[in-house]
Motif scaffolding. Structure first.
Motif, short mmCIF file in Angstrom:
data_model
loop_
_atom_site.label_atom_id
_atom_site.label_comp_id
_atom_site.label_asym_id
_atom_site.label_seq_id
_atom_site.Cartn_x
_atom_site.Cartn_y
_atom_site.Cartn_z
N VAL A 55 33.05 38.00 51.07
CA VAL A 55 34.00 38.02 49.97
C VAL A 55 34.42 39.46 49.65
O VAL A 55 35.61 39.75 49.42
CB VAL A 55 33.41 37.33 48.73
CG1 VAL A 55 34.28 37.58 47.50
CG2 VAL A 55 33.28 35.84 48.97
N ILE A 56 33.48 40.38 49.65
CA ILE A 56 33.79 41.78 49.35
C ILE A 56 34.70 42.37 50.42
O ILE A 56 35.69 43.05 50.11
CB ILE A 56 32.48 42.59 49.22
CG1 ILE A 56 31.75 42.21 47.94
CG2 ILE A 56 32.77 44.09 49.23
CD1 ILE A 56 30.39 42.85 47.81
N ILE A 57 34.38 42.12 51.68
CA ILE A 57 35.22 42.65 52.76
C ILE A 57 36.62 42.07 52.70
O ILE A 57 37.63 42.78 52.83
CB ILE A 57 34.56 42.36 54.12
CG1 ILE A 57 33.26 43.14 54.25
CG2 ILE A 57 35.51 42.71 55.27
CD1 ILE A 57 32.45 42.79 55.48
N THR A 58 36.71 40.76 52.49
CA THR A 58 38.02 40.11 52.40
C THR A 58 38.83 40.64 51.23
O THR A 58 40.02 40.97 51.36
CB THR A 58 37.86 38.59 52.27
OG1 THR A 58 37.11 38.09 53.37
CG2 THR A 58 39.20 37.89 52.21
N GLY A 59 38.21 40.74 50.04
CA GLY A 59 38.91 41.24 48.87
C GLY A 59 39.35 42.67 49.02
O GLY A 59 40.49 43.03 48.65
N ALA A 60 38.50 43.53 49.57
CA ALA A 60 38.83 44.94 49.70
C ALA A 60 40.02 45.16 50.63
O ALA A 60 40.99 45.84 50.26
CB ALA A 60 37.61 45.71 50.21
N PHE A 61 39.97 44.58 51.80
CA PHE A 61 41.04 44.83 52.76
C PHE A 61 42.32 44.08 52.39
O PHE A 61 43.42 44.53 52.74
CB PHE A 61 40.58 44.47 54.17
CG PHE A 61 39.70 45.53 54.77
CD1 PHE A 61 40.25 46.61 55.44
CD2 PHE A 61 38.33 45.46 54.64
CE1 PHE A 61 39.45 47.59 55.99
CE2 PHE A 61 37.51 46.44 55.17
CZ PHE A 61 38.07 47.51 55.84
N THR A 62 42.20 42.97 51.69
CA THR A 62 43.41 42.31 51.18
C THR A 62 44.11 43.19 50.15
O THR A 62 45.33 43.36 50.18
CB THR A 62 43.06 40.95 50.56
OG1 THR A 62 42.46 40.12 51.55
CG2 THR A 62 44.31 40.27 50.01
N ALA A 160 38.02 42.33 41.48
CA ALA A 160 37.67 43.70 41.12
C ALA A 160 37.66 44.61 42.34
O ALA A 160 38.20 45.73 42.31
CB ALA A 160 36.30 43.71 40.43
N VAL A 161 37.07 44.15 43.43
CA VAL A 161 37.01 44.96 44.64
C VAL A 161 38.40 45.19 45.21
O VAL A 161 38.74 46.29 45.66
CB VAL A 161 36.08 44.29 45.67
CG1 VAL A 161 36.16 45.00 47.01
CG2 VAL A 161 34.65 44.30 45.18
N GLY A 162 39.23 44.14 45.21
CA GLY A 162 40.58 44.28 45.74
C GLY A 162 41.42 45.26 44.95
O GLY A 162 42.13 46.10 45.52
#
Length: 261
Positions: A55-62, A160-162
């Motif tokens: 989820v963190i990786i997906t949100g960040a790069f999105t 939040a990460v995104g």
């Protein structure tokens, strides 16, 4: 051809009725707390904590790619500082909950279907019934409750990460003014955007758990049946999430306008 069409429609309607009955029984069991608290905590750990990395990786790069693409278009009309506002609203109300649900459906939905399908094939579910233990209370209700609890938390994390990743890309890589970007982000992002995202994530959590459990409990015989149920659980959950997202967006946005939020 008509006979095949009627057969396909009949099977589809019968499956829809079975999953509706499963949903009714699972919701009733969840509301009456007939399941084990220990099973609930384990499912929260399995669905929520162990899904954080994807989820963190997906949100960040999105968030990063959305910031870059929005900036490239807004820069043409000198609206660079509105980039983060677009990213914030998109991540909170749409991309955050939807992408989180799709990632969790691929990981958790497949695991639920495979686990319950294996139990069905090895007759462990029949053994539960002989021990006067309802499979819905023991297997479905904890997973449904855990999904409804974990998905909103994962969606918030993705939002939040995104947004944070988009801020870093926009300010330090693309050179957007940080003060005006932050001002526009706060100005055009509202509490209703976050609430819409949370409501969607709760619905998506139920969809993932119910479809995964249904496919596992009704899988065919043997390893081929378990594999087919696992694949169908991911595909059907993903399609249902995308279709439901449209209707939820229209309904919730109209409700927000009516309430003046």
């Amino acid at each position: 051809m008509n006979f095949l069409g009627r057969t396909w429609i009949g099977e589809w309607l019968a499956g829809l009725g079975r999953i509706a009955v499963l949903s009714r029984d699972a919701i009733a069991s969840s509301l009456t707390f007939k399941f084990s608290r220990r099973d609930l905590l384990y499912q929260i750990y399995f669905i929520g904590i162990k899904s954080q990395s994807v989820v963190i990786i997906t949100g960040a790069f999105t968030g990063m790619v959305l910031a870059a693409q929005t900036y490239f278009q807004f820069h043409k009309i000198k609206m660079d500082t509105a980039t983060l506002a677009v990213v914030s609203v998109s991540m909170c109300s749409e991309l955050g909950p939807v992408l989180t649900a799709l990632m969790v459906a691929g990981r958790v939905g497949a695991a639920i279907a495979a686990e319950l399908g294996t139990m069905r094939v090895t007759e462990q579910i029949d053994a539960l019934r002989t021990l006067a233990t309802h499979p819905i209370d023991y297997l479905v209700a904890p997973r449904l409750m855990a999904s409804n609890i974990a998905l909103p938390l994962l969606a918030i994390e993705s939002m939040a990460v995104g947004i944070g990743a988009s801020y870093l890309v926009g300010v330090f890589l693309l050179g957007i003014d940080p003060a005006y970007s932050w001002y526009n982000l706060l100005k055009y992002s509202h509490d209703s955007d976050v609430m819409i995202g949370l409501i969607k994530s709760i619905v998506y959590g139920g969809i993932i758990a119910l479809i995964g459990c249904y496919k596992g409990l009704t899988c065919g015989v043997g390893a081929q049946g378990v594999g087919k149920a696992t694949t169908e659980a991911v595909v059907y959950a993903s399609i249902t999430i995308l279709i439901t997202n449209f209707f939820l967006t229209m309904a919730l946005e109209q409700l927000a306008v009516m309430l003046g939020v």
